[in-house]
Design a protein around this motif. Structure first.
Motif, PDB file in Angstrom:
ATOM      1  N   ALA A  39       0.768  -0.902   0.011  1.00 43.53           N
ATOM      2  CA  ALA A  39      -0.083   0.162  -0.258  1.00 43.53           C
ATOM      3  C   ALA A  39       0.900   1.303  -0.163  1.00 43.53           C
ATOM      4  N   LEU A  40       2.034   1.078   0.292  1.00 45.87           N
ATOM      5  CA  LEU A  40       2.977   2.149   0.534  1.00 45.87           C
ATOM      6  C   LEU A  40       2.412   2.797  -0.919  1.00 45.87           C
ATOM      7  N   ILE A  44       1.388   7.656  -0.401  1.00 43.36           N
ATOM      8  CA  ILE A  44       1.975   8.688  -0.956  1.00 43.36           C
ATOM      9  C   ILE A  44       0.782   9.533  -2.363  1.00 43.36           C
ATOM     10  N   VAL A  45       0.361   9.048  -2.801  1.00 42.36           N
ATOM     11  CA  VAL A  45      -0.650   9.509  -3.760  1.00 42.36           C
ATOM     12  C   VAL A  45      -1.257   9.935  -2.695  1.00 42.36           C
ATOM     13  N   LEU A  46      -2.735   9.426  -2.570  1.00 39.49           N
ATOM     14  CA  LEU A  46      -3.237   9.863  -1.100  1.00 39.49           C
ATOM     15  C   LEU A  46      -2.544  11.100  -0.345  1.00 39.49           C
ATOM     16  N   LEU A  48      -0.233  12.989  -0.968  1.00 35.43           N
ATOM     17  CA  LEU A  48      -0.051  14.499  -2.606  1.00 35.43           C
ATOM     18  C   LEU A  48      -1.657  14.912  -2.043  1.00 35.43           C
ATOM     19  N   ILE A  49      -2.668  14.280  -2.499  1.00 31.94           N
ATOM     20  CA  ILE A  49      -3.810  14.462  -3.360  1.00 31.94           C
ATOM     21  C   ILE A  49      -4.262  15.272  -1.406  1.00 31.94           C
ATOM     22  N   GLU A  50      -3.759  15.689  -0.705  1.00 25.87           N
ATOM     23  CA  GLU A  50      -4.842  15.511  -0.060  1.00 25.87           C
ATOM     24  C   GLU A  50      -4.182  17.842   0.604  1.00 25.87           C
ATOM     25  N   ILE A  51      -2.814  17.386   0.536  1.00 20.47           N
ATOM     26  CA  ILE A  51      -2.668  18.497  -0.224  1.00 20.47           C
ATOM     27  C   ILE A  51      -3.313  20.204  -0.276  1.00 20.47           C
ATOM     28  N   PRO A  52      -3.462  19.861  -1.726  1.00 17.67           N
ATOM     29  CA  PRO A  52      -4.378  20.884  -2.298  1.00 17.67           C
ATOM     30  C   PRO A  52      -5.267  21.448  -1.677  1.00 17.67           C
ATOM     31  N   ILE A  53      -6.252  20.223  -1.840  1.00 13.55           N
ATOM     32  CA  ILE A  53      -7.530  19.906  -1.227  1.00 13.55           C
ATOM     33  C   ILE A  53      -7.277  20.910  -0.028  1.00 13.55           C
ATOM     34  N   TYR A 149      -3.298  16.936  11.973  1.00 11.35           N
ATOM     35  CA  TYR A 149      -4.131  15.921  11.670  1.00 11.35           C
ATOM     36  C   TYR A 149      -3.831  15.951  10.031  1.00 11.35           C
ATOM     37  N   ASN A 150      -3.854  14.777   9.754  1.00 16.64           N
ATOM     38  CA  ASN A 150      -3.539  14.969   8.041  1.00 16.64           C
ATOM     39  C   ASN A 150      -3.046  12.974   8.150  1.00 16.64           C
ATOM     40  N   LEU A 151      -3.366  12.439   6.620  1.00 16.08           N
ATOM     41  CA  LEU A 151      -2.676  11.791   6.397  1.00 16.08           C
ATOM     42  C   LEU A 151      -1.495  10.880   6.637  1.00 16.08           C
TER      43      LEU A 151
END
Length: 404
Positions: A39-40, A44-46, A48-53, A149-151
């Motif tokens: 799942a690594l 990473i992808v999720l 990175l996606i969280e940052i612009p959101i 509190y983030n991914l």
């Protein structure tokens, strides 16, 4: 191309417990994929996606120092696998082979469903003891030590807690086939990654059944109303049944009741153990000393098992989080160095399955030295010359890998 899309789809669905019984049931534990290891890329992808959101929502972005601390804790927690790989599942199999009282068919959808609920029930009690028994909290507190509190917070795992929590799952071996247990213990953990976010405020009616970002934000809070609440992993039903559920109300303030004032990854793992050792020495009488170990973190003589909620200090915005003034170029250097070491160590552990104990321990000590050095840079407590030593060791380490 089509096969690649199927693999990507399956990898993403694993993160949300959306695999079907047919594609995630196996006869033998050797056939069970290493879902967490695989799942690594999704982590990473999720992340990175969280940052612009977060940026578009106007929420705080992940801090370099806090993200480093989370990643470092995750790396340290995996050293256990190098030293004692497979001990937990081997013990589970040993108990199952000798004392199982029901032989459930491994390929039945009903067995798969039982595995989901059974592991979730076990996780509830693992998690609850992790908060309400001091020796268990000594390990689990690492995961709660972030004031963000983030991914990335999801990866902040304990290297100590796992030495105790697997015992609580052993009763499942009386009924549940080991391969079923191994599937669901991994999927249960993977599901919990995505709920460590502020980007998702609610999932509607599913809030009644599932553990969601809203419920888990409460769990990570140090507001008095958040303490010892919402222990579920995938489901929230056991919290509702056992009276530990709490809905999200006022803004949640994250972190420990007494926040850490350091980015040292070793301190984050063992700080509460040191505190307990000191408390045991200070308490008078055998029963009080045992109370420090086996009762709740807030307990002291004359108080209830988990202490008094009135002892929890009120916290209000704006909260001054522990931070450090490190130039951006320094953070980028740390993360580049960190990334190279992680990739190199991944290659090493993949192709050096037969590593000698001396090599394994040397590798772990090298990584601990590296991570402690990075933490010291963030704490502005760096020792002159340590970076030079670290670079020399890193070059030697990489040269060793290149020759294998």
């Amino acid at each position: 191309m089509e096969d690649g899309l199927k693999i990507a789809s399956a990898s993403l669905r694993r993160m949300f417990y959306l695999l079907t019984p047919n594609e995630s049931s196996f006869k033998d534990v050797k056939e069970v994929p290493r879902y967490v290891d695989e799942a690594l890329p999704a982590f990473i992808v999720l992340a990175l996606i969280e940052i612009p959101i977060l940026y578009l929502q106007g929420r705080p972005l992940p801090r370099f120092n806090d993200t480093f601390s989370s990643l470092a804790a995750g790396v340290v927690s995996q050293f256990h696998n190098l030293l004692f790989r497979g001990v937990e599942i081997a013990t589970y199999i040993w108990v199952y082979d000798r004392w199982n009282i029901v032989s459930l068919p491994w390929d039945s959808p009903w067995t798969w469903l039982f595995g989901l609920i059974g592991v979730e029930f076990g996780y509830y009690w693992v998690h609850r003891t992790g908060h309400e028994m001091n020796i268990m909290w000594a390990g689990h507190q690492t995961h709660h030590s972030s004031e963000d509190y983030n991914l990335g917070t999801a990866l902040r795992q304990s290297a100590v807690h796992r030495y105790f929590n697997w015992v609580i799952y052993l009763p499942l071996a009386l009924i549940m086939p080991p391969s079923v247990f191994l599937v669901h213990i991994q999927l249960n953990l993977l599901y919990q990654f995505w709920i460590h976010t502020e980007t998702v405020r609610s999932v509607g009616p599913l809030e009644w059944i599932l553990n969601t970002p809203s419920h888990h934000r409460v769990h990570h809070g140090r507001n008095p109303y958040c303490i010892d609440k919402n222990y579920g992993g995938v489901l929230i039903i056991f919290d509702r049944l056992f009276g530990t559920f709490q809905a999200e109300e006022e803004k949640v303030i994250y972190g420990l009741v007494h926040p850490l004032q350091s980015w040292d990854p070793i301190n984050a793992q063992i700080c509460h153990l040191k505190y307990m050792f000191k408390k045991v020495q200070e308490e008078k009488g055998f029963s009080n000393k045992m109370g420090v170990i086996f009762k709740g973190p807030g307990w002291s003589p004359g108080k209830p098992w988990t202490g008094l909620i009135e002892d929890i200090p009120e916290v209000k915005e704006p909260v001054e989080k522990y931070d450090s003034d490190v130039p951006l170029k320094t953070s980028l250097y740390i993360f580049l160095h960190f990334f190279i070491l992680i990739v190199a160590s991944g290659v090493l552990t993949k192709f050096k399955e037969g590593m000698s104990p001396v090599w394994t321990i040397s590798f772990i000590l090298f990584m601990l030295f590296s991570l402690t050095s990075f933490g010291a840079i963030y704490d502005n407590k760096y020792v002159l010359g340590a970076e030079f030593i670290l670079i020399i060791l890193s070059m030697s380490f990489l040269n060793t890998i290149s020759n294998t």
